[in-house]
Enzyme design. Sequence first.
Site, PDB file in Angstrom:
ATOM      1  NE  ARG A  58      -3.867   1.982   2.456  1.00  0.00           N
ATOM      2  CZ  ARG A  58      -4.348   2.569   3.551  1.00  0.00           C
ATOM      3  NH1 ARG A  58      -3.900   2.209   4.748  1.00  0.00           N
ATOM      4  NH2 ARG A  58      -5.283   3.498   3.449  1.00  0.00           N
ATOM      5  CG  HIS A  62      -1.169   5.743   0.716  1.00  0.00           C
ATOM      6  ND1 HIS A  62      -2.010   6.370   1.599  1.00  0.00           N
ATOM      7  CD2 HIS A  62      -1.894   4.735   0.171  1.00  0.00           C
ATOM      8  CE1 HIS A  62      -3.190   5.746   1.607  1.00  0.00           C
ATOM      9  NE2 HIS A  62      -3.142   4.746   0.748  1.00  0.00           N
ATOM     10  CB  VAL A  66       1.762  12.374  -2.127  1.00  0.00           C
ATOM     11  CG1 VAL A  66       2.047  13.726  -1.500  1.00  0.00           C
ATOM     12  CG2 VAL A  66       0.387  11.867  -1.705  1.00  0.00           C
ATOM     13  N   GLY A  68       4.880  12.098  -6.781  1.00  0.00           N
ATOM     14  CA  GLY A  68       5.692  11.071  -7.417  1.00  0.00           C
ATOM     15  C   GLY A  68       6.321  10.102  -6.419  1.00  0.00           C
ATOM     16  CG  ASP A  70       8.898  11.872  -3.613  1.00  0.00           C
ATOM     17  OD1 ASP A  70       8.142  11.143  -2.916  1.00  0.00           O
ATOM     18  OD2 ASP A  70       8.737  13.103  -3.709  1.00  0.00           O
ATOM     19  CB  SER A  72       7.684  12.473  -0.077  1.00  0.00           C
ATOM     20  OG  SER A  72       6.565  11.916  -0.732  1.00  0.00           O
ATOM     21  CD  GLU A  84       3.976  12.690   1.447  1.00  0.00           C
ATOM     22  OE1 GLU A  84       3.871  11.511   1.085  1.00  0.00           O
ATOM     23  OE2 GLU A  84       4.689  13.530   0.862  1.00  0.00           O
ATOM     24  CG  ASN A  90      -0.968   8.476   4.560  1.00  0.00           C
ATOM     25  OD1 ASN A  90      -1.758   7.873   3.848  1.00  0.00           O
ATOM     26  ND2 ASN A  90      -0.004   9.235   4.075  1.00  0.00           N
ATOM     27  N   PRO A 159      -7.529   9.519  -1.987  1.00  0.00           N
ATOM     28  CG  PRO A 159      -7.932   7.554  -3.202  1.00  0.00           C
ATOM     29  CD  PRO A 159      -6.835   8.499  -2.782  1.00  0.00           C
ATOM     30  CG  HIS A 189      -8.211  -2.655  -1.799  1.00  0.00           C
ATOM     31  ND1 HIS A 189      -9.178  -1.677  -1.823  1.00  0.00           N
ATOM     32  CD2 HIS A 189      -7.037  -2.001  -1.546  1.00  0.00           C
ATOM     33  CE1 HIS A 189      -8.625  -0.491  -1.587  1.00  0.00           C
ATOM     34  NE2 HIS A 189      -7.327  -0.661  -1.432  1.00  0.00           N
ATOM     35  CB  SER A 190      -6.388  -9.348  -4.015  1.00  0.00           C
ATOM     36  OG  SER A 190      -6.248 -10.729  -3.811  1.00  0.00           O
ATOM     37  CG  ASP A 241      -9.826 -10.865  -1.029  1.00  0.00           C
ATOM     38  OD1 ASP A 241      -9.251 -11.277   0.007  1.00  0.00           O
ATOM     39  OD2 ASP A 241      -9.450 -11.189  -2.172  1.00  0.00           O
TER      40      ASP A 241
HETATM   41  C1  HEM Z   1      -8.707   3.400  -5.791  1.00  0.00           C
HETATM   42  C2  HEM Z   1      -8.621   4.113  -4.703  1.00  0.00           C
HETATM   43  C3  HEM Z   1      -8.257   3.547  -3.373  1.00  0.00           C
HETATM   44  C4  HEM Z   1      -8.888   3.822  -2.197  1.00  0.00           C
HETATM   45  C5  HEM Z   1     -10.055   4.774  -1.980  1.00  0.00           C
HETATM   46  C6  HEM Z   1      -8.227   3.047  -1.184  1.00  0.00           C
HETATM   47  C7  HEM Z   1      -8.547   3.084   0.152  1.00  0.00           C
HETATM   48  C8  HEM Z   1      -8.080   2.191   1.085  1.00  0.00           C
HETATM   49  C9  HEM Z   1      -8.549   2.110   2.440  1.00  0.00           C
HETATM   50  C10 HEM Z   1      -9.589   3.022   3.065  1.00  0.00           C
HETATM   51  C11 HEM Z   1      -7.916   1.079   3.042  1.00  0.00           C
HETATM   52  C12 HEM Z   1      -8.107   0.606   4.481  1.00  0.00           C
HETATM   53  C13 HEM Z   1      -7.433   1.601   5.392  1.00  0.00           C
HETATM   54  C14 HEM Z   1      -7.936   1.549   6.801  1.00  0.00           C
HETATM   55  O1  HEM Z   1      -9.132   1.342   7.010  1.00  0.00           O
HETATM   56  O2  HEM Z   1      -7.105   1.765   7.712  1.00  0.00           O
HETATM   57  C15 HEM Z   1      -7.017   0.505   2.067  1.00  0.00           C
HETATM   58  C16 HEM Z   1      -6.171  -0.554   2.305  1.00  0.00           C
HETATM   59  C17 HEM Z   1      -5.260  -1.015   1.389  1.00  0.00           C
HETATM   60  N1  HEM Z   1      -4.983  -0.446   0.161  1.00  0.00           N
HETATM   61 FE1  HEM Z   1      -6.101   0.886  -0.799  1.00  0.00          FE
HETATM   62  N2  HEM Z   1      -7.229   2.319  -1.748  1.00  0.00           N
HETATM   63  C18 HEM Z   1      -7.194   2.591  -3.086  1.00  0.00           C
HETATM   64  C19 HEM Z   1      -6.277   2.103  -4.002  1.00  0.00           C
HETATM   65  C20 HEM Z   1      -5.204   1.318  -3.679  1.00  0.00           C
HETATM   66  C21 HEM Z   1      -4.086   1.040  -4.543  1.00  0.00           C
HETATM   67  C22 HEM Z   1      -3.918   1.610  -5.949  1.00  0.00           C
HETATM   68  C23 HEM Z   1      -3.252   0.211  -3.857  1.00  0.00           C
HETATM   69  C24 HEM Z   1      -1.937  -0.380  -4.271  1.00  0.00           C
HETATM   70  C25 HEM Z   1      -1.599  -0.614  -5.521  1.00  0.00           C
HETATM   71  C26 HEM Z   1      -3.861  -0.036  -2.574  1.00  0.00           C
HETATM   72  C27 HEM Z   1      -3.376  -0.905  -1.629  1.00  0.00           C
HETATM   73  C28 HEM Z   1      -3.993  -1.186  -0.430  1.00  0.00           C
HETATM   74  C29 HEM Z   1      -3.637  -2.300   0.436  1.00  0.00           C
HETATM   75  C30 HEM Z   1      -2.633  -3.394   0.104  1.00  0.00           C
HETATM   76  C31 HEM Z   1      -4.414  -2.178   1.588  1.00  0.00           C
HETATM   77  C32 HEM Z   1      -4.369  -3.080   2.838  1.00  0.00           C
HETATM   78  C33 HEM Z   1      -3.257  -2.559   3.731  1.00  0.00           C
HETATM   79  C34 HEM Z   1      -3.071  -3.282   5.055  1.00  0.00           C
HETATM   80  O3  HEM Z   1      -3.624  -4.348   5.300  1.00  0.00           O
HETATM   81  O4  HEM Z   1      -2.319  -2.729   5.890  1.00  0.00           O
HETATM   82  N3  HEM Z   1      -5.017   0.673  -2.491  1.00  0.00           N
HETATM   83  N4  HEM Z   1      -7.134   1.215   0.895  1.00  0.00           N
END
Ligand code: HEM
Length: 338
Positions: A58, A62, A66, A68, A70, A72, A84, A90, A159, A189-190, A241
């Site tokens: 993740r 993040h 922000v 690029g 880098d 940061s 950040e 975050n 977002p 999010h898999s 999931d």
């Molecule tokens: C499309 C827009 C996206 C939104 C709105 C979003 C939002 C979120 C949120 C709200 C969580 C849970 C955070 C929490 O409740 O503490 C999450 C978890 C996560 N996100 Fe996203 N996400 C997005 C795209 C991405 C992308 C592009 C990636 C990586 C390529 C990503 C990777 C992950 C991963 C791996 C987790 C689980 C992290 C953990 O278990 O610590 N997400 N995301």
Amino acid sequence: MCLLSFVLCLLPVVISAAAPPLQPGYYAKSCPNAELIVRDVMKKAMIREPRSGASVMRLQFHDCFVNGCDGSLLLDDTPTMLGEKLSLSNINSLRSYEVVDEIKEALESACPRIVSCADIIIMASRDAVALSGGPDWEVKLGRKDSLTASQKDSDDIMPSPRANASSLIDLFARFDLSVKDLVSLSGSHSIGNGRCFSIVFRLYNQSGTGRPDPTIEPKFRKKLDKLCPLGGDGNVTGDLDFTPHVFDNQYFKDLVNGRGFLNSDETLFTFPETRGYVRRYSEDESEFFRDFVDGMIKMGDLQSGRPGEIRRNCRVVNDPPQVEVVVGEFRDRKILSK
Ligand code: HEM
Ligand SMILES: *[C@@H]1O[C@H](CO)[C@@H](O)[C@H](O)[C@H]1NC(C)=O
Ligand SMILES: *[C@@H]1O[C@H](CO)[C@@H](O)[C@H](O)[C@H]1NC(C)=O
Ligand SMILES: *[C@@H]1O[C@H](CO)[C@@H](O)[C@H](O)[C@H]1NC(C)=O
């Protein structure tokens, strides 16, 4: 002002200078074992705590969105800089920074001051996916670490879990990322977890209606209601999931069945612009893997064009900053699109 290792003096030159692009095998000569070292530390971290793979992966999103990719994101706050880590998306949510530290330590003892923290995030994210049963791919490297970080920029860009598909499409388009990139990258999010804090609005008051999001499948909603009761502990976590340690296309199958965890997940199936991709990925895992890899590489290309350094410690800027200057130009820049 020229004391700051030429940075300020050379800035005008830099802006017009052409720079070689990021490239695979960038450390082949300078730190031949870099990629092996990163994978090894990731493997150990994920044995210790399986979720750390998701948490590290993740970080790429993040960091790259922000200013690029880098590094940061990794800078701790200082008395003069709000970084950040405590931004809205975050704080109390991003984790496993210590795994990045551990990778950095291993690399510093093998080849001091060669591998950037920004590149560590990119390599470790790829490794997290590969070690979770997902695709493996060659990453482009050669990024530099930023000299600053901005909490405000993170707040402005990252977002919300409440976002709908059309606002997410617009956000990704600002980075030249397509609708397909949005859906395939959301497949990250898999793996991993989310907090009750991120879903209570959709369980009890979707869009201020005072009612739950009607697109949640009823049995799944009962389960989420139990996990996240109204007024309960927002830090309790649930699986993103049904197979949260395996990188697969289960996430998309869940969305088709109304069992997405976040609103920003389920909306990808509810909205017609993104539904087709969700359905296809739910039926064809190899197509998802291919598109996901494309998306990760495109996201990894985002660069600010600002001067950078190789940090010794990912949490702090070198003192004094050590911006690399190669015959009057900074290397490896790619301007962030738009
Ligand atoms: C499309 C827009 C996206 C939104 C709105 C979003 C939002 C979120 C949120 C709200 C969580 C849970 C955070 C929490 O409740 O503490 C999450 C978890 C996560 N996100 Fe996203 N996400 C997005 C795209 C991405 C992308 C592009 C990636 C990586 C390529 C990503 C990777 C992950 C991963 C791996 C987790 C689980 C992290 C953990 O278990 O610590 N997400 N995301
Ligand atoms: C999507 O979200 C945006 C931003 O919150 C909102 O302005 C827009 O009306 C929403 N679109 C739909 C179709 O719900
Ligand atoms: C639901 O949200 C709306 C708008 O944000 C708010 O006015 C209302 O008080 C909320 N209802 C409940 C039950 O929390
Ligand atoms: C989660 O835990 C943190 C730190 O312990 C706390 O400051 C925060 O208020 C909690 N958040 C929620 C939503 O309960």
